[in-house]
Scaffold this motif. Structure first.
Motif, PDB file in Angstrom:
ATOM      1  N   THR A   1       9.714 -13.740  25.886  1.00 44.63           N
ATOM      2  CA  THR A   1      10.486 -13.188  26.992  1.00 44.63           C
ATOM      3  C   THR A   1      11.967 -13.078  26.649  1.00 44.63           C
TER       4      THR A   1
ATOM      5  N   SER B   1       5.592 -18.200  26.746  1.00 44.24           N
ATOM      6  CA  SER B   1       6.760 -18.755  27.419  1.00 44.24           C
ATOM      7  C   SER B   1       6.395 -20.131  27.935  1.00 44.24           C
TER       8      SER B   1
ATOM      9  N   ARG C   1       6.067 -16.286  34.053  1.00 47.58           N
ATOM     10  CA  ARG C   1       7.140 -15.484  33.470  1.00 47.58           C
ATOM     11  C   ARG C   1       6.608 -14.645  32.311  1.00 47.58           C
TER      12      ARG C   1
ATOM     13  N   ASN D   1       4.499 -11.728  33.671  1.00 46.79           N
ATOM     14  CA  ASN D   1       5.335 -10.656  34.228  1.00 46.79           C
ATOM     15  C   ASN D   1       5.974  -9.823  33.120  1.00 46.79           C
ATOM     16  N   SER D   2       6.444 -10.503  32.074  1.00 49.03           N
ATOM     17  CA  SER D   2       7.042  -9.784  30.947  1.00 49.03           C
ATOM     18  C   SER D   2       5.993  -8.922  30.247  1.00 49.03           C
TER      19      SER D   2
END
Length: 236
Positions: free
Chosen positions: A28, A50, A55, A58-59
């Motif tokens: 990320t 990550s 997170r 989502n990335s």
């Protein structure tokens, strides 16, 4: 697969990187993002790692949309390390040792590509930080004695990698390591990025000066407002 086999090679003996799943720890962040995007665009399955799985997920969705693919997924670092064939460490230097130490079991037997640069900044600009083990890559080697540690992708611009409107990233990538089969795999991953050429740069003990060169490139970028890389002459 945990290591390339003959079935993963092209007719000329070169490794086909599209047969690999590449995990990017720190995927990320800027460098991790750029590498993930370029490999995804090249048809390579990528796992974005990550500390927080959400997170990373989502990335991964953002990368799929940007690259126009569906083979990028996100996971926590442990899952990323466990499920990938080749794992790239693109984490901040400050968390380098802690992250790799905690993933030693998941990374056993795997090719690990360290692209971390220990670097500091002050009013005079960027400068390399001393590393007790000799380099970030050598620290990784000590922390991961059962992994096949290599070093690469220190000197390629994260900005250019992430800008998919740029069809080519015009630079060479020095790949260092003591396991020649592993460095060949990493060179193939470099070659998968249009415009990039992977070049064997010597043993892992020589990683420090390659990591340090990043400070010079950042200084060049700031002075000339460019995204400088390196090119090795007299090679076809």
């Amino acid at each position: 697969m945990n290591a390339p086999t003959s079935s993963d090679s092209s007719s000329d003996g070169a490794v086909d990187p599209t047969t690999l799943t590449v995990g990017v720890l720190g995927g990320t962040g800027n460098q991790g993002q750029g590498l993930a995007l370029r490999w995804a665009r090249a048809g390579i399955e990528v796992i974005v790692g990550s500390r927080a799985a959400e997170r990373a997920e989502n990335s991964a969705k953002e990368y799929c949309q940007a690259a126009g693919v569906d083979h990028v997924r996100g996971a926590d670092n442990a899952t990323c390390a466990s499920e990938a064939d080749v794992v790239v460490a693109a984490v901040p230097w400050e968390s380098h040792a802690e992250t790799l130490r905690g993933l030693a079991d998941q990374l056993k037997g795997k090719i690990v590509v360290d692209c971390v640069v220990p670097i500091g900044f002050d009013k005079k600009g960027p400068y390399p930080l001393p590393v007790e083990e000799g380099s970030a890559a050598q620290q990784a080697e000590q922390l991961l004695p059962e992994s096949r540690v290599t070093a690469a992708f220190h000197n390629v611009s994260a900005v250019l990698l992430a800008d998919l409107e740029q069809d080519r990233v015009d630079c060479d990538v020095l790949v260092l390591g003591d396991d020649r089969e592993a460095t060949d795999v990493v060179r193939a991953l470099a070659d998968a990025i249009p415009g990039v050429r992977g070049i064997y740069g010597g043993r892992l003990r020589n990683a420090y000066q390659v990591e340090c060169l990043t400070a010079n490139l950042i200084a060049i970028n700031r002075r000339y407002k460019v995204h400088a890389g390196i090119k090795i002459t007299d090679l076809e």
